[in-house]
Design a protein around this motif. Structure first.
Motif, short mmCIF file in Angstrom:
data_model
loop_
_atom_site.label_atom_id
_atom_site.label_comp_id
_atom_site.label_asym_id
_atom_site.label_seq_id
_atom_site.Cartn_x
_atom_site.Cartn_y
_atom_site.Cartn_z
N GLY A 17 0.80 -1.22 0.00
CA GLY A 17 0.00 0.00 0.00
C GLY A 17 0.83 1.26 0.00
O GLY A 17 0.34 2.33 -0.33
N THR A 18 2.10 1.13 0.37
CA THR A 18 3.00 2.30 0.43
C THR A 18 4.05 2.23 -0.68
O THR A 18 4.22 3.19 -1.44
CB THR A 18 3.68 2.38 1.81
OG1 THR A 18 2.66 2.47 2.82
CG2 THR A 18 4.59 3.60 1.91
N LEU A 19 4.76 1.09 -0.79
CA LEU A 19 5.72 0.91 -1.88
C LEU A 19 5.10 0.13 -3.04
O LEU A 19 5.48 0.34 -4.20
CB LEU A 19 6.96 0.14 -1.39
CG LEU A 19 7.94 0.87 -0.47
CD1 LEU A 19 9.19 0.03 -0.30
CD2 LEU A 19 8.29 2.24 -0.98
N HIS A 20 4.17 -0.78 -2.73
CA HIS A 20 3.57 -1.59 -3.80
C HIS A 20 2.16 -2.00 -3.41
O HIS A 20 1.77 -1.97 -2.24
CB HIS A 20 4.41 -2.85 -4.05
CG HIS A 20 4.33 -3.87 -2.94
ND1 HIS A 20 3.52 -4.97 -2.99
CD2 HIS A 20 4.95 -3.92 -1.73
CE1 HIS A 20 3.63 -5.66 -1.87
NE2 HIS A 20 4.50 -5.04 -1.09
N ILE A 21 1.36 -2.39 -4.42
CA ILE A 21 0.06 -3.01 -4.20
C ILE A 21 0.11 -4.33 -4.98
O ILE A 21 0.21 -4.32 -6.21
CB ILE A 21 -1.10 -2.11 -4.68
CG1 ILE A 21 -1.18 -0.86 -3.80
CG2 ILE A 21 -2.42 -2.87 -4.65
CD1 ILE A 21 -1.98 0.27 -4.38
N GLU A 22 0.13 -5.43 -4.25
CA GLU A 22 0.34 -6.75 -4.83
C GLU A 22 1.60 -6.71 -5.72
O GLU A 22 2.67 -6.39 -5.23
CB GLU A 22 -0.93 -7.23 -5.56
CG GLU A 22 -2.07 -7.46 -4.57
CD GLU A 22 -3.32 -8.05 -5.18
OE1 GLU A 22 -3.47 -8.05 -6.41
OE2 GLU A 22 -4.18 -8.51 -4.40
N ASP A 23 1.46 -6.98 -7.03
CA ASP A 23 2.66 -7.04 -7.88
C ASP A 23 2.87 -5.77 -8.72
O ASP A 23 3.48 -5.83 -9.79
CB ASP A 23 2.62 -8.28 -8.78
CG ASP A 23 2.84 -9.56 -7.97
OD1 ASP A 23 3.73 -9.54 -7.09
OD2 ASP A 23 2.13 -10.54 -8.19
N SER A 24 2.36 -4.65 -8.24
CA SER A 24 2.59 -3.36 -8.92
C SER A 24 3.20 -2.38 -7.95
O SER A 24 2.69 -2.19 -6.83
CB SER A 24 1.27 -2.79 -9.43
OG SER A 24 0.66 -3.67 -10.33
#
Length: 262
Positions: A17-24
């Motif tokens: 949620g901060t650096l990534h959301i799942e694989d994005s």
């Protein structure tokens, strides 16, 4: 009040949620982390996460594939904190965690369980398993919650976290869980252990107003809330004191730190 604070020495960064959301990856997050990394001689960076969906090794692999330059020793997870507590209490846990998280409990005895450990475990949150946990707790087994997040962000929207399931077990057994992850003060202090930094010399960046920012500020740190991941409009009003800063995303938080706090 701010002037009395010591210089910034550590930055704690939430992951999902901060650096990534799942694989994005969050747009610009890799470059922002590289910019911050140029100040490694001035500050310590720790990546702190409540994720219980995967072991530390798999998490690192996911982040590396997304282009983040992170080493395993910089990651502190609530799974690590839970394992430490299980070893300290010398108990045999019934583990309600995702199967991908099990490597972080290698070597822990789990036969004839006398404790219940709950993380995010969609495959295990069915009646039979919850009832097994319920009966163990009624018989005196301690209930350990890896964390109690209400929900988290997936690509297709928000999803229930382990919090509602832990709360259900608390309600049914008239007991209180020991929580080891964010927002517990001990989690943040444990993440700083070995860095030589006091809480007032640290700042936390995260998308969860209560667990990331509120928890860090209760531990004596400053907290930056980012409007990515699980953030919802008005979240910053849900904690007191309010976040030290609210920004659009991790790159903006890094810009603020580099411009104003170093």
């Amino acid at each position: 009040r701010m002037a009395a604070r010591r210089a910034l020495k550590a930055v704690l960064v939430d992951l999902s949620g901060t650096l990534h959301i799942e694989d994005s990856a969050v747009p610009g997050a890799q470059e922002a982390l590289k910019r911050q990394a140029t100040f490694f001689d001035l500050i310590t960076i720790r990546f702190v996460t409540n994720t219980t969906k995967e072991c530390k090794r798999d998490l690192l692999e996911r982040l590396t594939k997304l282009g983040f330059d992170i080493v395993e020793s910089e990651i502190f997870t609530s799974l690590t904190a839970a394992r430490n507590l299980v070893e300290h209490k010398k108990v045999r846990p019934l583990l309600l965690v995702d199967d991908k998280a099990l490597p972080d409990f290698t070597g822990i005895a789990m036969d004839n369980p006398n404790a219940v450990v709950v993380g995010l475990a969609p495959e295990h949150f069915h009646y039979e398993m919850m009832n097994r946990a319920f009966r163990l707790i009624l018989d005196g087994a301690p209930l350990i919650a890896i964390h109690k997040a209400r929900y988290f962000k997936k690509k297709d929207g928000l999803a229930l976290g382990p919090g509602p399931f832990v709360t259900g077990l608390e309600y049914a057994t008239d007991t209180k869980a020991t929580v080891v992850g964010k927002p517990e003060k001990t989690f943040f202090l444990e993440a700083l252990r070995g860095t030589g930094c006091a809480p007032e010399e640290a700042i936390m960046i995260g998308d969860d107003c209560r667990d990331d920012v509120g928890g860090a500020q209760n531990a004596g740190m400053r907290g930056i809330l980012v409007r990515t991941g699980k953030y919802r409009p008005g979240d910053e009003e849900k904690i007191n004191p309010a976040p030290y800063l609210t920004c659009e995303s991790f790159p903006e938080a890094v810009e603020h730190i580099l411009a104003h706090l170093l």
